[in-house]
Design a protein around this motif. Structure first.
Motif, mmCIF file in Angstrom:
data_model
loop_
_atom_site.group_PDB
_atom_site.id
_atom_site.type_symbol
_atom_site.label_atom_id
_atom_site.label_comp_id
_atom_site.label_asym_id
_atom_site.label_seq_id
_atom_site.Cartn_x
_atom_site.Cartn_y
_atom_site.Cartn_z
ATOM 1 N N ARG A 147 32.945 33.940 3.465
ATOM 2 C CA ARG A 147 32.769 35.350 3.793
ATOM 3 C C ARG A 147 31.905 35.409 5.055
ATOM 4 N NH1 ARG A 147 27.575 36.687 2.767
ATOM 5 N NH2 ARG A 147 26.489 35.581 1.099
ATOM 6 N N THR A 148 31.747 36.591 5.623
ATOM 7 C CA THR A 148 30.859 36.739 6.772
ATOM 8 C C THR A 148 29.416 36.589 6.301
ATOM 9 O OG1 THR A 148 32.449 38.181 7.882
ATOM 10 C CG2 THR A 148 30.160 38.255 8.650
ATOM 11 N N LEU A 149 28.727 35.632 6.886
ATOM 12 C CA LEU A 149 27.341 35.336 6.523
ATOM 13 C C LEU A 149 26.403 35.973 7.537
ATOM 14 C CD1 LEU A 149 27.957 31.518 5.964
ATOM 15 C CD2 LEU A 149 27.676 33.218 4.152
ATOM 16 N N SER A 150 25.294 36.523 7.068
ATOM 17 C CA SER A 150 24.306 37.071 7.997
ATOM 18 C C SER A 150 23.512 35.928 8.614
ATOM 19 C CB SER A 150 23.363 38.035 7.271
ATOM 20 O OG SER A 150 22.477 37.306 6.430
ATOM 21 N N ASP A 151 22.923 36.192 9.790
ATOM 22 C CA ASP A 151 22.075 35.179 10.429
ATOM 23 C C ASP A 151 20.902 34.820 9.527
ATOM 24 O OD1 ASP A 151 23.743 35.021 12.603
ATOM 25 O OD2 ASP A 151 22.474 36.215 13.923
ATOM 26 N N ASP A 152 20.363 35.802 8.794
ATOM 27 C CA ASP A 152 19.251 35.520 7.877
ATOM 28 C C ASP A 152 19.683 34.561 6.767
ATOM 29 O OD1 ASP A 152 17.473 37.092 9.291
ATOM 30 O OD2 ASP A 152 17.664 38.837 7.969
ATOM 31 N N GLU A 153 20.886 34.765 6.225
ATOM 32 C CA GLU A 153 21.389 33.867 5.177
ATOM 33 C C GLU A 153 21.569 32.454 5.719
ATOM 34 O OE1 GLU A 153 24.126 36.585 2.248
ATOM 35 O OE2 GLU A 153 24.854 36.284 4.303
ATOM 36 N N ILE A 154 22.129 32.356 6.911
ATOM 37 C CA ILE A 154 22.361 31.040 7.525
ATOM 38 C C ILE A 154 21.038 30.327 7.763
ATOM 39 C CG2 ILE A 154 23.133 29.896 9.647
ATOM 40 C CD1 ILE A 154 25.448 31.993 9.700
ATOM 41 N N ARG A 155 20.063 31.040 8.333
ATOM 42 C CA ARG A 155 18.759 30.414 8.608
ATOM 43 C C ARG A 155 18.039 30.029 7.315
ATOM 44 N NH1 ARG A 155 18.422 30.668 13.887
ATOM 45 N NH2 ARG A 155 19.310 32.446 14.979
ATOM 46 N N PHE A 156 18.125 30.875 6.305
ATOM 47 C CA PHE A 156 17.531 30.562 5.001
ATOM 48 C C PHE A 156 18.119 29.257 4.463
ATOM 49 C CE2 PHE A 156 18.240 30.631 0.376
ATOM 50 C CZ PHE A 156 16.923 30.626 -0.075
ATOM 51 N N TYR A 157 19.437 29.140 4.512
ATOM 52 C CA TYR A 157 20.097 27.944 3.992
ATOM 53 C C TYR A 157 19.672 26.692 4.768
ATOM 54 C CZ TYR A 157 23.563 24.432 2.970
ATOM 55 O OH TYR A 157 24.163 23.240 2.640
ATOM 56 N N VAL A 158 19.714 26.770 6.076
ATOM 57 C CA VAL A 158 19.384 25.593 6.895
ATOM 58 C C VAL A 158 17.931 25.171 6.671
ATOM 59 C CG1 VAL A 158 19.116 24.747 9.271
ATOM 60 C CG2 VAL A 158 21.181 26.024 8.607
ATOM 61 N N GLU A 159 17.018 26.149 6.600
ATOM 62 C CA GLU A 159 15.603 25.825 6.401
ATOM 63 C C GLU A 159 15.344 25.261 5.003
ATOM 64 O OE1 GLU A 159 13.305 29.317 7.374
ATOM 65 O OE2 GLU A 159 14.107 29.346 9.421
ATOM 66 N N LYS A 160 15.959 25.854 3.993
ATOM 67 C CA LYS A 160 15.670 25.457 2.605
ATOM 68 C C LYS A 160 16.412 24.189 2.185
ATOM 69 C CE LYS A 160 15.005 27.110 -1.974
ATOM 70 N NZ LYS A 160 13.794 26.467 -2.374
ATOM 71 N N TYR A 161 17.654 24.001 2.665
ATOM 72 C CA TYR A 161 18.495 22.910 2.174
ATOM 73 C C TYR A 161 18.666 21.757 3.165
ATOM 74 C CZ TYR A 161 19.452 25.842 -1.804
ATOM 75 O OH TYR A 161 19.313 26.613 -2.931
ATOM 76 N N GLN A 162 18.245 21.937 4.410
ATOM 77 C CA GLN A 162 18.275 20.845 5.399
ATOM 78 C C GLN A 162 19.617 20.091 5.398
ATOM 79 O OE1 GLN A 162 15.475 20.062 7.534
ATOM 80 N NE2 GLN A 162 14.863 22.082 6.774
ATOM 81 N N PRO A 163 20.710 20.745 5.761
ATOM 82 C CA PRO A 163 22.028 20.109 5.642
ATOM 83 C C PRO A 163 22.372 19.161 6.796
ATOM 84 C CG PRO A 163 22.286 22.312 6.506
ATOM 85 C CD PRO A 163 20.817 22.124 6.239
ATOM 86 N N MET A 164 21.397 18.366 7.216
ATOM 87 C CA MET A 164 21.579 17.537 8.406
ATOM 88 C C MET A 164 22.506 16.336 8.165
ATOM 89 S SD MET A 164 19.852 19.503 10.208
ATOM 90 C CE MET A 164 19.974 18.638 11.750
ATOM 91 N N ASP A 165 22.763 15.995 6.909
ATOM 92 C CA ASP A 165 23.621 14.848 6.618
ATOM 93 C C ASP A 165 25.018 15.271 6.176
ATOM 94 O OD1 ASP A 165 22.824 15.929 4.172
ATOM 95 O OD2 ASP A 165 22.837 13.991 3.158
ATOM 96 N N LYS A 166 25.375 16.529 6.458
ATOM 97 C CA LYS A 166 26.647 17.046 5.961
ATOM 98 C C LYS A 166 27.553 17.501 7.110
ATOM 99 C CE LYS A 166 24.518 18.624 1.699
ATOM 100 N NZ LYS A 166 23.120 18.272 1.978
#
Length: 193
Positions: free
Chosen positions: A133-152
């Motif tokens: 779905r369309t994700l907000s910038d806040d949702e995207i930043r929350f996910y990246v900061e909390k889950y650190q998806p650097m290996d995916k």
């Protein structure tokens, strides 16, 4: 263990991915993890499917002289949107940019798998279509900061928060999107045994 069903006594999973390791455990397959550093570059002009297969096979070549009666499983997962390949992010900012690209769009997840057993290389792949779905910038930043998806690949894990809250539809294998098409893997291992 399922190894007896497949008639393969010993399996090496050549992957540091905790998700692939967990899927193998859930399949009740006995394995050990052995890692080798492999250059994951690929020639220009390959399709996303060819890239995933090329890298999976390259990872298997690293074990060619090392194994005899063991099966070695390697895999590589690619995220593709249009003609763009989204690998693993280089930074949190890069992860945010990738997820902004995927937001509101359908993309493909392709996993190439190579099994080396008794000197033979068995290559196969799976493709799943995923719609965010369309994700907000806040949702995207929350996910990246909390889950650190650097290996995916594609900067997300379907089994994590963003997959649970942001994915509208999957056409194809869920485990393929996690990183290992388990049904196809099981069938390939049975054929080898």
């Amino acid at each position: 263990m399922a190894n007896e069903l497949m008639n393969i006594p010993s399996i090496i999973l050549a992957s540091k991915s905790p998700r692939r390791q967990e899927l193998m455990k859930l399949m009740n397959i006995n394995f050990r993890v052995v890692l080798k550093d492999v250059d994951e570059s690929y020639p220009e002009g390959l399709t996303p499917t060819e890239i995933a297969l090329h890298i999976a096979e390259k990872k298997c070549y690293a074990f060619d002289e090392m194994v005899d009666n063991e099966a070695v499983i390697t895999a590589d997962t690619i995220v593709s949107i249009g003609n763009q390949i989204l690998g693993k992010p280089e930074s949190p900012e890069h992860a945010v940019a990738m997820l902004q690209t995927l937001s509101g769009q359908k993309h493909q997840v392709i996993t190439g798998v190579c099994i080396l057993y008794k000197g033979q290389y068995n290559l196969f792949y799976d493709v799943s279509d995923v719609l965010f779905r369309t994700l907000s910038d806040d949702e995207i930043r929350f996910y990246v900061e909390k889950y650190q998806p650097m290996d995916k690949a594609g900067s997300y894990g379907i089994q994590e928060w963003i997959g649970l809250t942001g994915i509208v539809r999957i056409d194809g294998s869920y485990t393929n999107v996690v990183g290992l098409p388990t049904e196809k893997l099981y069938q390939a291992l049975i054929k080898l045994g």
